[in-house]
Design a protein around this motif. Structure first.
Motif, PDB file in Angstrom:
ATOM      1  N   ASP A 296      -7.715   5.080  -6.231  1.00  8.63           N
ATOM      2  CA  ASP A 296      -7.289   5.990  -5.174  1.00  8.63           C
ATOM      3  C   ASP A 296      -6.919   7.353  -5.746  1.00  8.63           C
ATOM      4  O   ASP A 296      -7.254   8.392  -5.175  1.00  8.63           O
TER       5      ASP A 296
ATOM      6  N   PRO B 199     -10.675   0.575   2.957  1.00  5.64           N
ATOM      7  CA  PRO B 199      -9.766   1.529   2.320  1.00  5.64           C
ATOM      8  C   PRO B 199      -8.308   1.255   2.662  1.00  5.64           C
ATOM      9  O   PRO B 199      -7.975   1.005   3.824  1.00  5.64           O
TER      10      PRO B 199
ATOM     11  N   GLY C 121      -5.558   2.965   0.382  1.00  5.14           N
ATOM     12  CA  GLY C 121      -4.761   4.054  -0.147  1.00  5.14           C
ATOM     13  C   GLY C 121      -4.939   5.340   0.642  1.00  5.14           C
ATOM     14  O   GLY C 121      -5.924   5.500   1.384  1.00  5.14           O
TER      15      GLY C 121
ATOM     16  N   ALA D 182      -8.333   7.137  -0.187  1.00  2.00           N
ATOM     17  CA  ALA D 182      -9.474   6.378   0.334  1.00  2.00           C
ATOM     18  C   ALA D 182      -9.543   6.490   1.854  1.00  2.00           C
ATOM     19  O   ALA D 182     -10.624   6.657   2.434  1.00  2.00           O
TER      20      ALA D 182
END
Length: 248
Positions: A81, A127, A129, A132
């Motif tokens: 990330d 995703p 993070g 992301a």
């Protein structure tokens, strides 16, 4: 209503406080550990970013790192990330979906060029993070003006991000193979063509025989065709997206 607790690994991804702040200040931070791991991975690949090697750089014990990262798997998630970083801000010229998505893919490819070890990490889920999620949001934003439903939009950006990853990986592996053999691309293709020609039975592989006989691999391509090949594939995928969007 009871307050929901965020899992510790997710809290660390989003840099949320965990537990109390009482007692002596921590010697390290999650960012310091992750930045050090990324520096080592950029220099020597993922194998260079082990907990013992990170601990040596930071002058701590490997076990003490678990106060900040939780586990080795969590470390790689934090590294990924952070290495991707936030996506570039959409430019005013990206109002149409195609140029916007084209640049979105190329921006991801550039991240892989800066951090080649990223393609070695498994994709274990959607995703999580902040960076992301930011890339995902940017991809969806590129499709905002279309009539596509959410499922189609997710499908489109999943295919395109996969193309960026696989395109970089394929190019890097081919380049590594040529480097190991001490060959440039034209020489490698000529050798490939001449060796395979000796083995191919036109009755069994008629189209391969015709391909090899065309002289394509004997011609001298431009010094660097990697970007040209990536561009061809990207436009091919975008043509497919256009067909889906046109069908509504």
């Amino acid at each position: 209503m009871a307050e929901r607790k965020v899992p510790h690994d997710l809290a660390r991804l989003w840099r949320l406080p965990i537990g109390t702040r009482l007692g002596r200040p921590a010697e390290l931070t999650v960012d310091k550990v992750v930045d050090t791991a990324i520096e080592l991975a950029d220099r020597s690949g993922l194998s260079g970013a082990t907990l013992p090697k990170i601990a040596v750089v930071l002058e701590v014990t490997p076990m003490s790192l678990y106060r900040y990262i939780g586990s080795k798997d969590e470390l790689t998630a934090l590294m990924a990330d952070a290495a991707f970083g936030p996506p570039p801000e959409p430019a005013a010229t990206r109002e149409q979906w195609r140029p916007a998505l084209r640049q979105w893919v190329r921006d991801q490819f550039a991240v892989f060029e800066r951090h080649p070890w990223l393609v070695q990490l498994p994709t274990s889920g959607p995703p999580r993070g902040p960076n992301a999620v930011g890339w995902m949001d940017a991809g969806l934003r590129a499709l905002r003006a279309t009539d596509a439903d959410w499922g189609t939009k997710i499908g489109v950006i999943t295919v395109l991000s996969g193309y960026a990853r696989q395109g970089f990986l394929l190019g890097a592996q081919l380049a590594a193979g040529r480097q190991a053999a001490d060959l440039d691309e034209p020489a490698a293709l000529r050798i490939y063509s001449r060796e395979l020609t000796e083995l191919i039975d036109p009755q069994r592989f008629p189209d391969i025989a015709e391909l090899l006989g065309s002289g394509l691999f004997e011609s001298v391509p431009p010094p660097d065709t990697a970007d040209e090949d990536f561009t061809f594939g990207l436009e091919l995928v975008l043509d497919g997206v256009a067909g889906v969007l046109d069908r509504g």
